[in-house]
Scaffold this motif. Structure first.
Motif, mmCIF file in Angstrom:
data_model
loop_
_atom_site.group_PDB
_atom_site.id
_atom_site.type_symbol
_atom_site.label_atom_id
_atom_site.label_comp_id
_atom_site.label_asym_id
_atom_site.label_seq_id
_atom_site.Cartn_x
_atom_site.Cartn_y
_atom_site.Cartn_z
ATOM 1 N N GLY A 95 24.091 -7.213 72.978
ATOM 2 C CA GLY A 95 24.263 -8.436 72.202
ATOM 3 C C GLY A 95 25.717 -8.776 71.933
ATOM 4 O O GLY A 95 26.010 -9.743 71.256
ATOM 5 N N ASN A 143 31.826 -7.860 69.371
ATOM 6 C CA ASN A 143 31.521 -8.992 68.511
ATOM 7 C C ASN A 143 31.398 -8.456 67.088
ATOM 8 O O ASN A 143 30.462 -7.713 66.784
ATOM 9 N N ASN A 202 30.437 -9.756 64.590
ATOM 10 C CA ASN A 202 29.249 -10.229 63.875
ATOM 11 C C ASN A 202 27.975 -9.498 64.276
ATOM 12 O O ASN A 202 26.878 -9.908 63.911
ATOM 13 N N ARG A 203 28.123 -8.438 65.060
ATOM 14 C CA ARG A 203 26.984 -7.586 65.358
ATOM 15 C C ARG A 203 27.019 -6.415 64.383
ATOM 16 O O ARG A 203 28.054 -5.750 64.238
ATOM 17 N N HIS A 245 31.779 -13.994 67.784
ATOM 18 C CA HIS A 245 31.250 -15.368 67.806
ATOM 19 C C HIS A 245 29.939 -15.462 67.045
ATOM 20 O O HIS A 245 29.324 -14.443 66.703
ATOM 21 N N LEU A 246 29.550 -16.688 66.746
ATOM 22 C CA LEU A 246 28.213 -16.983 66.216
ATOM 23 C C LEU A 246 27.612 -18.085 67.091
ATOM 24 O O LEU A 246 27.153 -19.109 66.595
ATOM 25 N N LEU A 247 27.690 -17.887 68.392
ATOM 26 C CA LEU A 247 27.229 -18.873 69.367
ATOM 27 C C LEU A 247 27.867 -20.235 69.089
ATOM 28 O O LEU A 247 29.077 -20.301 68.980
ATOM 29 N N ASP A 267 27.949 -21.920 66.430
ATOM 30 C CA ASP A 267 28.519 -22.027 65.074
ATOM 31 C C ASP A 267 29.878 -21.333 64.971
ATOM 32 O O ASP A 267 30.408 -21.177 63.878
ATOM 33 N N ARG A 321 22.868 -19.407 78.382
ATOM 34 C CA ARG A 321 21.990 -20.072 77.400
ATOM 35 C C ARG A 321 21.704 -21.499 77.810
ATOM 36 O O ARG A 321 22.617 -22.283 78.059
ATOM 37 N N ASN A 372 20.531 -25.362 77.023
ATOM 38 C CA ASN A 372 21.020 -26.145 75.880
ATOM 39 C C ASN A 372 20.047 -26.166 74.693
ATOM 40 O O ASN A 372 20.413 -26.525 73.592
ATOM 41 N N TRP A 373 18.797 -25.756 74.929
ATOM 42 C CA TRP A 373 17.850 -25.709 73.794
ATOM 43 C C TRP A 373 17.891 -24.362 73.080
ATOM 44 O O TRP A 373 17.207 -24.148 72.099
ATOM 45 N N MET A 374 18.735 -23.456 73.568
ATOM 46 C CA MET A 374 18.804 -22.133 72.936
ATOM 47 C C MET A 374 19.841 -22.116 71.814
ATOM 48 O O MET A 374 20.830 -22.779 71.876
ATOM 49 N N LEU A 429 24.957 -11.906 63.852
ATOM 50 C CA LEU A 429 24.314 -12.284 65.098
ATOM 51 C C LEU A 429 23.281 -11.219 65.427
ATOM 52 O O LEU A 429 23.628 -10.044 65.540
ATOM 53 N N MET A 466 19.384 -14.108 70.985
ATOM 54 C CA MET A 466 20.297 -13.794 69.884
ATOM 55 C C MET A 466 20.611 -15.080 69.138
ATOM 56 O O MET A 466 20.821 -16.120 69.753
ATOM 57 N N ARG A 516 11.555 -25.920 70.688
ATOM 58 C CA ARG A 516 13.010 -26.095 70.834
ATOM 59 C C ARG A 516 13.309 -26.996 72.025
ATOM 60 O O ARG A 516 14.159 -27.882 71.960
ATOM 61 N N ASN A 557 14.684 -31.322 72.171
ATOM 62 C CA ASN A 557 15.692 -31.942 73.034
ATOM 63 C C ASN A 557 15.097 -33.078 73.860
ATOM 64 O O ASN A 557 15.741 -34.093 74.090
#
Lengths: 222, 354
Positions: free
Chosen positions: A14, A126, A128-129, A161-163, A165, A218, A220-222, B5, B177, B260, B264
């Motif tokens: 991750g 990361n 944030n993990r 990162h937070l993807l 965000d 990813r 775009n809906w992820m 995350l 994730m 999801r 879109n």
């Protein structure tokens, strides 16, 4: 880009190893003629770099995945084809390794190629993990992976990162942590990774090369 | 607390522990393995906590029967074929009125199927694979944050109704994730577990956990009592999200990962001037019947988008009672719908419905 020919990408699962590896392969291809990305991930059933084989092949990058075809397999199989690029001196190699020390076990088999000056092993971090949000956590991970991989980490990649965000503050928070971990490990921070919008706002005097990435893994809906 | 995350499966485990889960019993199966992996690492660090890797899914669900019967907060998780094995135990748990949380991170079927994401366990989850007149809540999160919130709430809901609660995520929800934070949830008033087998201390009569009834009249009474409980769930626990439904001509119905993608699709269609909207069931049982029935007068058709050959579409049809045409678009076997294909299907429907 001027690293040793074999680049091993390790880290906590991750942490973003695969996303970095895919982006890195594309970047390497801009400089070098022969680039191979070997997917050694035997840990994750989803989000493996071999899923982007078509896109990477179109760009002229050789992708070596599992010897068993089909994304529906979770058998821990690595292709014998990994040896090819490891042995050919004119090929730039990225080894995208599965998460944690469990994933790094696949590396032991290639020990003979991991000689000083011939390889780099970058640890993707990361902050944030949960498991790598402290210096102790990072060191614990690095030591466990080094032990099973039979190779030493030669650089840190800050991929905090937070993807979507992600903010500049997040990256800088990770940078502080990576600096401390890098000092303890006596290795440099090689890259600071961020999505393009964030990367262009990072201070230019930051340690390590700023490495803007696209999110290839990813939808775009992820 | 700052956002972390997390991978869906890890987050499910972390949420359970935050909600006071002390025991986890499970058996490995992809794509939910990070749940037991996380629990095996974290539960032993908690006072009184224990993780047991059972010898099978059947054993795991019966360990849940035991732990829940003793009044403990407990959880098991599995994926589709493993969930099939648990169905007998779930029926017994419902019959004996025991609270527990069961997570299904579903994959392609039938049979052993594959390891890629699927929503083909809709029937299994909402109709139950076990025997007898029983029901249980089914939560279907669409984000990792929602999965965390629902797992935490599921433990309260299970205790409140003395009933198993299922959290159903497709494999993508388990493997993806996303940033999450753990928020304190609004607590429910929960009854004391005076029915649990906690030892009499020779001060009271023994409590008995049982699903066997020798007298049919008594069993009918028990069934009617359960039925009243399920009615209450239908009245109080239905949850759904409406997205741009107010003036929609085409209303999609989608849950989990497909919601999801469909969100879109709704935006893309609206950019083209086509009025689309989406109802996203958050509880699959009880199903948001009223939300479907209350679509605006502008709605010409409904389109259920699923990672299955057509399961939730049955509930959509039951809800709309033939007043509007209801269509299905699905991919199955681990294939994920592509936005462009859903858009094409939507246009085809709107072209045909005058």
């Amino acid at each position: 880009m001027k690293n040793n020919r074999i680049r091993i990408i390790i880290g906590h699962y991750g942490s973003g190893k695969t996303e970095f590896s895919v982006n890195y392969a594309i970047k390497l291809k801009e400089v070098f003629d022969k680039v191979s990305l070997a997917d050694l991930d035997v840990v994750n059933p989803y989000f493996r770099s071999r899923e982007r084989e078509e896109m990477l092949t179109e760009k002229g990058i050789t992708v070596i995945g599992s010897s068993i075809k089909g994304s529906g397999s979770d058998l821990p199989a690595v292709s014998g084809g990994v040896l090819g690029p490891l042995q050919s001196e004119d090929t730039q190699v990225i080894l995208d390794v599965g998460g944690d020390s469990a994933g790094a076990r696949t590396l032991g088999r290639y020990e003979e190629y991991f000689t000083e000056g011939n390889y780099d092993m970058f640890c993707v971090v990361n902050a944030n993990r949960g498991q790598t949000s402290t210096v102790e956590g990072i060191l614990r991970h690095v030591y466990a992976i080094e032990k099973t991989a039979k190779a030493k980490v030669t650089g840190i990649i800050n991929n905090t990162h937070l993807l979507r965000d992600t903010t500049v503050e997040e990256v800088l928070k990770g940078q502080e942590l990576c600096k401390k971990a890098a000092e303890k490990l006596k290795v440099p921070i090689k890259y600071v990774v961020a999505i393009e919008e964030v990367a262009k706002m990072l201070p230019s005097d930051i340690e390590g090369e700023i490495f803007p990435i696209k999110m290839y893994m990813r939808e775009n809906w992820m | 607390m700052a956002k972390m995350l997390m991978k869906g499966n890890e987050a499910l485990g972390a949420a359970a522990i935050k909600a006071g889960c002390k025991f986890f019993f499970g058996y490995p199966i992809t794509p939910q393995n990070e749940v037991p992996e996380y629990m095996s690492r974290e539960l032993p660090n908690i006072e009184g906590g224990a993780f047991v890797q059972a010898e099978s899914e059947v054993a795991a669900i019966n360990m849940i029967y035991g732990a829940a019967g003793a009044g403990a907060r407990c959880m098991t998780s599995s994926s589709s074929p493993g969930m099939a094995l648990k169905q007998e135990g779930i029926s017994y748990i419902a019959g004996a009125e025991l609270p527990c949380v069961i997570v299904n991170i579903s994959r392609g079927g039938p049979g052993l199927g594959g390891i890629q994401p699927s929503q083909a366990d809709y029937f299994q989850s909402t109709r139950g694979g076990g025997n007898g007149d029983y029901r249980h809540l089914v939560y279907a999160p669409a984000t990792i944050q929602e999965a965390v919130d629902l797992v935490m709430e599921a433990f309260d809901v299970a205790d409140y109704y003395r009933n198993p609660v299922i959290v159903l995520g497709d494999g993508m929800i388990g493997q993806m994730m996303e940033p999450v934070e753990f928020k304190e949830l609004k607590k429910r008033e929960l009854p004391s577990k005076d029915w649990a087998t906690t030892g009499t201390n020779e001060e009271r009569k023994p409590n008995i956990i049982n699903s066997l009834a020798l007298d049919p009249a008594e069993l009918e009474k028990h069934n009617q009592k359960l039925s009243r409980k399920y009615k209450e769930m239908e009245e109080k626990e239905v949850r759904h999200e409406d997205y741009k439904v107010e003036d929609a001509e085409l209303v999609f119905v989608a849950y989990g990962t497909t919601a999801r993608i469909t969100r879109n699709v709704v935006d893309s269609l609206r950019e083209e001037g086509i009025k689309a909207g989406m109802i996203r069931p958050i509880t699959l049982w009880p199903f948001p019947m009223k939300a479907i029935q209350n679509v605006p007068a502008s709605t010409k058709a409904l389109l259920s988008v699923e990672m299955s050959e057509g399961q939730m579409i049955d509930d959509v049809k039951i809800a709309i009672e033939g007043r509007l045409p209801a269509y299905h678009y699905g991919r199955s076997g681990g294939m994920i719908p592509v936005p462009e294909d859903i858009i094409e299907k939507a246009k085809e429907i709107l072209g045909g419905v005058k």
